[in-house]
Design an enzyme around this catalytic site. Structure first.
Site, PDB file in Angstrom:
ATOM      1  N   GLU A  20       0.810  -1.241   0.000  1.00 39.74           N
ATOM      2  CA  GLU A  20       0.000   0.000   0.000  1.00 39.74           C
ATOM      3  C   GLU A  20       0.837   1.281   0.000  1.00 39.74           C
ATOM      4  OE1 GLU A  20      -3.350   0.176   2.635  1.00 39.74           O
ATOM      5  OE2 GLU A  20      -4.203  -1.691   1.871  1.00 39.74           O
ATOM      6  N   GLU A  53      -5.978  -8.458   0.866  1.00 39.48           N
ATOM      7  CA  GLU A  53      -6.719  -7.994   2.044  1.00 39.48           C
ATOM      8  C   GLU A  53      -8.132  -7.684   1.631  1.00 39.48           C
ATOM      9  OE1 GLU A  53      -5.069  -4.662   4.251  1.00 39.48           O
ATOM     10  OE2 GLU A  53      -3.048  -5.494   4.097  1.00 39.48           O
TER      11      GLU A  53
END
Ligand SMILES: *[C@@H]1O[C@H](CO)[C@@H](O)[C@H](O)[C@H]1NC(C)=O
Ligand SMILES: *[C@@H]1O[C@H](CO)[C@@H](O)[C@H](O)[C@H]1NC(C)=O
Length: 314
Positions: free
Chosen positions: A132, A243
């Site tokens: 991320e 995720e």
């Protein structure tokens, strides 16, 4: 054979092949109380994942760092725990803390491959360079105050550094990836990262997506349109889910309500359509160190292995 087709055949041989379907959870390096996760903590969690009542197949662990919490470059104790529980590993190398820390990540990973040999390397299904980072450094991540990220140029450079350092080691043929949000994968600068990896890893949480209607009833549409967006940026490469999940406690976010019922609905509609069909790391088995007030995505409480809701896919 023509020189050209020989060259193509050799190039195909040199491309690491992406593993079949793997399924598990993402594991941070700290416990819920903020202490470092040690060998026993990881071993206990990996056993819990394999032993979940009502659900099978959670035999893989995704990590965010290769460095044991509290050390500068010792390899993470999760690796030995994974070997001892026969858990496959998606290695994570943290890339948002500067070049020196990335070098420590590489040294920790290579150290593990030397010490643990093929007990370790045969269980590694991929190496993720970053998590991320592009999202955190994007305008949206900055507005949301997510902390340091890094740029696509930096990730691309780190991937080259990794490939160079693992040459002629047992890690050489392991596919390389990067984890990011779909909102980051669709940014123009992300295309050089998509080019540099062997497959892409996608994070998305309809709960957080308050730019559009995001009630639980919309969760499936929002999830799958996010996956399509990442696939559109994937240049034909595989996309793994690294995720996703829905909280059972925490603040209401636009139309998204955390509750046990909604968490279970999300598991049933999204999880059960992924498990066994696409490589997936659910978020999450137990909560890591709490950074966001009472938000919990965990499917089991930290002190208790009994799932919070029925995990059986009907
Ligand atoms: C596995 O689950 C069973 C039944 O829920 C439980 O009795 C046992 O202690 C668990 N084992 C581990 C290692 O978690
Ligand atoms: C869990 O759900 C499954 C599928 O709907 C059902 O067959 C099973 O009886 C449920 N288990 C419990 C303990 O309620």
């Amino acid at each position: 054979m023509h020189i050209k087709s020989l060259a193509i055949a050799l190039a195909a041989l040199a491309t690491p092949s992406v593993a079949g379907i793997v399924q598990g959870f993402s594991y941070g390096s700290t416990n819920t109380d903020g202490s470092c996760r040690r060998y026993d903590d990881f071993k206990h969690l990996f056993e819990r994942a394999k032993n979940l009542s009502g659900a099978t197949g959670f035999t893989a662990a995704r990590l965010y760092t290769s460095i044991q919490c509290g050390t500068s470059a010792d390899y993470i104790e999760a690796y030995k725990a994974a070997i001892d529980t026969d858990t496959t590993i998606l290695v994570g190398l943290w890339t948002s803390a500067g070049r020196q820390v990335f070098e420590n990540e590489l040294n920790a990973l290579i150290g593990a491959s030397k010490m643990l040999k093929d007990d370790f390397t045969k269980r590694v299904v991929g190496i993720s360079v970053g998590s991320e980072d592009l999202y955190r450094s994007s305008p949206q991540g900055v507005i949301n105050g997510e902390g340091p990220g890094c740029t696509a140029d930096e990730i691309e450079g780190y991937i080259g550094w990794l490939r160079d350092w693992v040459k002629d080691t047992d890690l050489e043929h392991i596919p390389v990836t990067h984890v990011d949000t779909w909102t980051a994968w669709v940014l123009p600068e992300a295309s050089k990262v998509a080019m540099a990896v062997d497959f892409l890893c996608h994070n998305s949480f309809p709960y957080f997506e308050d730019a559009r209607p995001n009630a639980i009833e919309k969760a499936a549409d929002n999830f799958w349109s996010a996956v399509s967006a990442t696939e559109g940026a994937a240049q034909g490469k595989d996309v793994w889910i690294t995720e996703t999940g829905w909280p059972d406690t925490g603040p209401i976010r636009r139309d998204a309500v955390p509750s046990l019922d909604n968490a279970k609905t999300y598991w049933n509609t999204i999880g059960c359509s992924l498990f066994g069909k696409r490589s997936t790391f659910w978020y999450t088995l137990v909560d890591g160190a709490k950074t966001k007030s009472d938000l919990s995505f965990a499917i089991t409480p930290s002190t208790e292995e009994i799932p919070k809701y029925n995990l059986t896919c009907s």
